[in-house]
Design a protein around this motif. Sequence first.
Motif, PDB file in Angstrom:
ATOM      1  N   ALA A  16       1.029 -15.550  22.784  1.00  0.00           N
ATOM      2  CA  ALA A  16       0.071 -15.865  21.728  1.00  0.00           C
ATOM      3  C   ALA A  16      -1.011 -14.793  21.625  1.00  0.00           C
ATOM      4  CB  ALA A  16      -0.559 -17.229  21.981  1.00  0.00           C
ATOM      5  N   LEU A  17      -1.430 -14.256  22.749  1.00  0.00           N
ATOM      6  CA  LEU A  17      -2.481 -13.243  22.742  1.00  0.00           C
ATOM      7  C   LEU A  17      -1.990 -11.881  22.264  1.00  0.00           C
ATOM      8  CD1 LEU A  17      -4.333 -14.110  26.069  1.00  0.00           C
ATOM      9  CD2 LEU A  17      -5.138 -14.497  23.734  1.00  0.00           C
ATOM     10  N   THR A  18      -0.751 -11.538  22.552  1.00  0.00           N
ATOM     11  CA  THR A  18      -0.239 -10.218  22.183  1.00  0.00           C
ATOM     12  C   THR A  18       0.505 -10.203  20.862  1.00  0.00           C
ATOM     13  OG1 THR A  18       1.790 -10.577  23.452  1.00  0.00           O
ATOM     14  CG2 THR A  18      -0.039  -9.480  24.580  1.00  0.00           C
ATOM     15  N   GLY A  19       0.950 -11.340  20.383  1.00  0.00           N
ATOM     16  CA  GLY A  19       1.702 -11.378  19.131  1.00  0.00           C
ATOM     17  C   GLY A  19       3.180 -11.204  19.373  1.00  0.00           C
ATOM     18  N   CYS A  20       3.947 -11.540  18.349  1.00  0.00           N
ATOM     19  CA  CYS A  20       5.404 -11.509  18.485  1.00  0.00           C
ATOM     20  C   CYS A  20       6.008 -10.195  18.020  1.00  0.00           C
ATOM     21  CB  CYS A  20       6.036 -12.642  17.666  1.00  0.00           C
ATOM     22  SG  CYS A  20       5.567 -14.266  18.239  1.00  0.00           S
ATOM     23  N   GLY A  21       5.463  -9.614  16.972  1.00  0.00           N
ATOM     24  CA  GLY A  21       6.094  -8.447  16.386  1.00  0.00           C
ATOM     25  C   GLY A  21       5.299  -7.186  16.632  1.00  0.00           C
ATOM     26  N   GLY A  22       5.852  -6.111  16.151  1.00  0.00           N
ATOM     27  CA  GLY A  22       5.173  -4.835  16.242  1.00  0.00           C
ATOM     28  C   GLY A  22       4.087  -4.730  15.189  1.00  0.00           C
ATOM     29  N   LYS A  23       3.353  -3.656  15.271  1.00  0.00           N
ATOM     30  CA  LYS A  23       2.284  -3.427  14.316  1.00  0.00           C
ATOM     31  C   LYS A  23       2.881  -3.099  12.957  1.00  0.00           C
ATOM     32  CE  LYS A  23      -1.867  -0.682  13.720  1.00  0.00           C
ATOM     33  NZ  LYS A  23      -2.690   0.393  14.263  1.00  0.00           N
ATOM     34  N   LYS A  24       2.413  -3.773  11.926  1.00  0.00           N
ATOM     35  CA  LYS A  24       2.914  -3.546  10.571  1.00  0.00           C
ATOM     36  C   LYS A  24       2.340  -2.231  10.045  1.00  0.00           C
ATOM     37  CE  LYS A  24       3.140  -5.540   5.997  1.00  0.00           C
ATOM     38  NZ  LYS A  24       2.694  -6.578   5.100  1.00  0.00           N
ATOM     39  N   GLU A  25       3.228  -1.398   9.520  1.00  0.00           N
ATOM     40  CA  GLU A  25       2.776  -0.133   8.963  1.00  0.00           C
ATOM     41  C   GLU A  25       2.038  -0.382   7.655  1.00  0.00           C
ATOM     42  OE1 GLU A  25       5.476   3.173   8.962  1.00  0.00           O
ATOM     43  OE2 GLU A  25       6.732   2.150  10.419  1.00  0.00           O
ATOM     44  N   GLN A  26       1.005   0.386   7.415  1.00  0.00           N
ATOM     45  CA  GLN A  26       0.171   0.238   6.237  1.00  0.00           C
ATOM     46  C   GLN A  26       0.431   1.393   5.273  1.00  0.00           C
ATOM     47  OE1 GLN A  26      -2.586  -2.066   5.870  1.00  0.00           O
ATOM     48  NE2 GLN A  26      -1.933  -3.192   7.664  1.00  0.00           N
ATOM     49  N   LYS A  27       0.174   1.129   4.007  1.00  0.00           N
ATOM     50  CA  LYS A  27       0.244   2.223   3.046  1.00  0.00           C
ATOM     51  C   LYS A  27      -1.040   3.035   3.156  1.00  0.00           C
ATOM     52  CE  LYS A  27      -0.801  -1.047  -0.600  1.00  0.00           C
ATOM     53  NZ  LYS A  27      -0.243  -1.659  -1.777  1.00  0.00           N
ATOM     54  N   THR A  28      -0.941   4.315   2.825  1.00  0.00           N
ATOM     55  CA  THR A  28      -2.049   5.237   2.954  1.00  0.00           C
ATOM     56  C   THR A  28      -2.654   5.523   1.584  1.00  0.00           C
ATOM     57  OG1 THR A  28      -0.893   6.289   4.791  1.00  0.00           O
ATOM     58  CG2 THR A  28      -2.717   7.516   3.816  1.00  0.00           C
ATOM     59  N   THR A  29      -3.962   5.385   1.479  1.00  0.00           N
ATOM     60  CA  THR A  29      -4.652   5.721   0.237  1.00  0.00           C
ATOM     61  C   THR A  29      -4.657   7.240   0.083  1.00  0.00           C
ATOM     62  OG1 THR A  29      -6.104   3.819   0.532  1.00  0.00           O
ATOM     63  CG2 THR A  29      -6.832   5.499  -1.023  1.00  0.00           C
ATOM     64  N   MET A  30      -4.442   7.692  -1.136  1.00  0.00           N
ATOM     65  CA  MET A  30      -4.483   9.131  -1.387  1.00  0.00           C
ATOM     66  C   MET A  30      -5.222   9.413  -2.689  1.00  0.00           C
ATOM     67  SD  MET A  30      -0.380   9.726  -2.116  1.00  0.00           S
ATOM     68  CE  MET A  30      -0.524  11.461  -2.323  1.00  0.00           C
ATOM     69  N   GLU A  31      -5.712  10.609  -2.817  1.00  0.00           N
ATOM     70  CA  GLU A  31      -6.388  11.046  -4.034  1.00  0.00           C
ATOM     71  C   GLU A  31      -5.338  11.277  -5.126  1.00  0.00           C
ATOM     72  OE1 GLU A  31      -9.749  11.590  -4.441  1.00  0.00           O
ATOM     73  OE2 GLU A  31     -10.090  10.826  -2.420  1.00  0.00           O
ATOM     74  N   LEU A  32      -5.700  10.983  -6.368  1.00  0.00           N
ATOM     75  CA  LEU A  32      -4.765  11.210  -7.477  1.00  0.00           C
ATOM     76  C   LEU A  32      -4.360  12.677  -7.575  1.00  0.00           C
ATOM     77  CD1 LEU A  32      -6.240   8.911 -10.262  1.00  0.00           C
ATOM     78  CD2 LEU A  32      -4.062   8.634  -9.071  1.00  0.00           C
ATOM     79  N   LYS A  33      -5.276  13.568  -7.242  1.00  0.00           N
ATOM     80  CA  LYS A  33      -4.975  15.011  -7.327  1.00  0.00           C
ATOM     81  C   LYS A  33      -3.914  15.429  -6.301  1.00  0.00           C
ATOM     82  CE  LYS A  33      -8.906  16.317  -4.407  1.00  0.00           C
ATOM     83  NZ  LYS A  33      -8.389  16.981  -3.265  1.00  0.00           N
ATOM     84  N   ASP A  34      -3.706  14.593  -5.264  1.00  0.00           N
ATOM     85  CA  ASP A  34      -2.722  14.905  -4.235  1.00  0.00           C
ATOM     86  C   ASP A  34      -1.336  14.331  -4.516  1.00  0.00           C
ATOM     87  OD1 ASP A  34      -4.681  16.285  -2.807  1.00  0.00           O
ATOM     88  OD2 ASP A  34      -5.302  14.486  -1.725  1.00  0.00           O
ATOM     89  N   VAL A  35      -1.226  13.532  -5.575  1.00  0.00           N
ATOM     90  CA  VAL A  35       0.080  12.988  -5.961  1.00  0.00           C
ATOM     91  C   VAL A  35       0.894  14.143  -6.556  1.00  0.00           C
ATOM     92  CG1 VAL A  35       1.276  11.381  -7.492  1.00  0.00           C
ATOM     93  CG2 VAL A  35      -0.887  10.710  -6.421  1.00  0.00           C
ATOM     94  N   PRO A  37       2.977  16.439  -8.878  1.00  0.00           N
ATOM     95  CA  PRO A  37       3.007  16.427 -10.344  1.00  0.00           C
ATOM     96  C   PRO A  37       4.229  15.728 -10.930  1.00  0.00           C
ATOM     97  CG  PRO A  37       2.511  18.633  -9.526  1.00  0.00           C
ATOM     98  CD  PRO A  37       2.827  17.778  -8.339  1.00  0.00           C
ATOM     99  N   GLU A  38       5.381  15.869 -10.292  1.00  0.00           N
ATOM    100  CA  GLU A  38       6.590  15.238 -10.834  1.00  0.00           C
ATOM    101  C   GLU A  38       6.509  13.712 -10.718  1.00  0.00           C
ATOM    102  OE1 GLU A  38       7.412  16.710  -6.628  1.00  0.00           O
ATOM    103  OE2 GLU A  38       6.571  17.603  -8.423  1.00  0.00           O
ATOM    104  N   ILE A  39       5.820  13.206  -9.706  1.00  0.00           N
ATOM    105  CA  ILE A  39       5.639  11.757  -9.553  1.00  0.00           C
ATOM    106  C   ILE A  39       4.678  11.249 -10.624  1.00  0.00           C
ATOM    107  CG2 ILE A  39       4.791   9.927  -8.020  1.00  0.00           C
ATOM    108  CD1 ILE A  39       7.456  11.222  -7.097  1.00  0.00           C
ATOM    109  N   MET A  40       3.592  11.980 -10.837  1.00  0.00           N
ATOM    110  CA  MET A  40       2.616  11.596 -11.861  1.00  0.00           C
ATOM    111  C   MET A  40       3.246  11.645 -13.253  1.00  0.00           C
ATOM    112  SD  MET A  40      -0.376  10.405 -12.303  1.00  0.00           S
ATOM    113  CE  MET A  40      -1.336  10.714 -10.854  1.00  0.00           C
ATOM    114  N   LYS A  41       4.119  12.617 -13.481  1.00  0.00           N
ATOM    115  CA  LYS A  41       4.796  12.727 -14.774  1.00  0.00           C
ATOM    116  C   LYS A  41       5.661  11.500 -15.040  1.00  0.00           C
ATOM    117  CE  LYS A  41       8.049  15.546 -17.334  1.00  0.00           C
ATOM    118  NZ  LYS A  41       9.057  16.591 -17.294  1.00  0.00           N
ATOM    119  N   VAL A  42       6.415  11.064 -14.036  1.00  0.00           N
ATOM    120  CA  VAL A  42       7.259   9.875 -14.182  1.00  0.00           C
ATOM    121  C   VAL A  42       6.389   8.653 -14.477  1.00  0.00           C
ATOM    122  CG1 VAL A  42       8.825   8.294 -12.964  1.00  0.00           C
ATOM    123  CG2 VAL A  42       9.130  10.765 -12.740  1.00  0.00           C
ATOM    124  N   ALA A  43       5.286   8.510 -13.743  1.00  0.00           N
ATOM    125  CA  ALA A  43       4.398   7.362 -13.940  1.00  0.00           C
ATOM    126  C   ALA A  43       3.851   7.327 -15.364  1.00  0.00           C
ATOM    127  CB  ALA A  43       3.246   7.411 -12.938  1.00  0.00           C
TER     128      ALA A  43
END
Length: 89
Positions: A16-35, A37-43
Amino acid sequence: MRAMMTALLLSLSALALTGCGGKKEQKTTMELKDVPPEIMKVAKEKLPGVTFDAAYKEPNGDYELRGKDKTGKIREIDIKPDGTVGEIE
């Protein structure tokens, strides 16, 4: 019997103290300028008229872009690194 119950109680407490599963990976915030260009074009092609204001990189490498359309509705698109659209909300 008492020793067995004590061992079981200690084991359950530790779990109960340590938990059952591993640490859940989180999404990382990024600046729009770092996306990429081909991804931004599709969006922009898939969600014309949306002003994007937030970008995230998922643990699996996908990009998530969020913004608002002209009516103020929040829109979201998930794009794989190869430009394939995963989901549009």
